[in-house]
Design an enzyme around this catalytic site. Structure first.
Site, PDB file in Angstrom:
ATOM      1  CB  CYS A 118      12.905 -49.147   9.714  1.00 54.60           C
ATOM      2  SG  CYS A 118      14.136 -48.810   8.437  1.00 54.60           S
ATOM      3  CB  CYS A 121      16.241 -44.851   8.537  1.00 52.37           C
ATOM      4  SG  CYS A 121      15.813 -45.837   7.083  1.00 52.37           S
ATOM      5  CB  SER A 122      12.098 -43.613  10.123  1.00 48.35           C
ATOM      6  OG  SER A 122      12.380 -42.923   8.913  1.00 48.35           O
ATOM      7  CB  CYS A 123      11.359 -47.854   5.961  1.00 45.53           C
ATOM      8  SG  CYS A 123      12.877 -47.180   5.275  1.00 45.53           S
TER       9      CYS A 123
HETATM   10 FE    FE Z   1      13.984 -46.874   7.187  1.00 53.10          FE
END
Ligand code: FE
Length: 206
Positions: A118, A121-123
């Site tokens: 991602c 971010c961190s999905c």
């Molecule tokens: Fe994310």
């Protein structure tokens, strides 16, 4: 919390210019937010306990491992999984949040290696593959895996031969990914439960 730094006192500089804003610890901030919400009758403590339970017990990579094991032993399930991940994992009792509208399952082959990230971010598809590991959230990983995926994978222990194509998939708010690793040839014929035990979180990321 405010604190004055003793190391930066200077005769020429008035001390109020030397005030350093220190951020409270995560624990202190969480406590303050929880207390503020509780005081307004929003019952944050219950919500936090529920989230803690979900993160520790429900959103775990063993879910994705079970999906992979089923796909390895059941070709018809594998086809359904590749056609519509969201519907296929529901057959095993797994659900995704409403806003994860698509679960796209990426099949590795002898000549294609998929890897997910991602960049923003961190999905992840966290109900299936678990919450992301720290390195997945790291700016270094998010930027470099796109530009120099072969090098990054090698640094992480996966040294692919040059003829293997690497496909990097960038997660969005509504499209989540899961990698379907190739089954190690020596495990052909193993029971599904035993297969599920060898599928790691990292292999679901690629
Ligand atoms: Fe994310």
């Amino acid at each position: 919390l405010r604190a004055r730094s003793p190391n930066h006192q200077s005769e020429n500089m008035p001390s109020h210019d030397r005030v350093i804003q220190r951020t409270a610890s995560v624990e202190q901030r969480v406590e303050a937010i929880q207390a503020a919400l509780d005081a307004r009758g929003m019952n944050a403590t219950d919500g936090v306990e529920e989230l803690d339970h979900l993160a520790q017990e429900e959103w775990i990579p063993q879910n994705g491992a079970r999906v992979v094991a089923r796909a390895w032993v059941d070709p018809a399930f594998r086809d359904r999984l590749l056609a519509n991940g969201r519907e296929a994992v529901a057959e095993l009792g797994f659900t995704l949040p409403k806003h994860h509208r698509h679960l796209v399952v990426l099949e590795n082959t002898a000549t294609v290696q998929n890897v997910i990230c991602c960049t923003l971010c961190s999905c992840t598809a966290f109900t299936i593959i678990g919450l992301p590991p720290d390195w997945y959230k790291d700016l270094e990983y998010r930027s470099r895996v796109v530009r120099e995926s072969r090098t990054v994978l090698r640094e992480m222990g996966l040294d692919l031969s040059p003829e293997v194509e690497i496909r990097v998939w960038d997660t969005t708010a509504d499209t989540r990914y899961m990698v379907l690793p190739t089954q190690p040839p020596e495990t052909i014929g193993w029971p599904e439960d035993k297969l599920a035990e060898i599928v790691t979180r990292d292999s679901l990321i690629g």
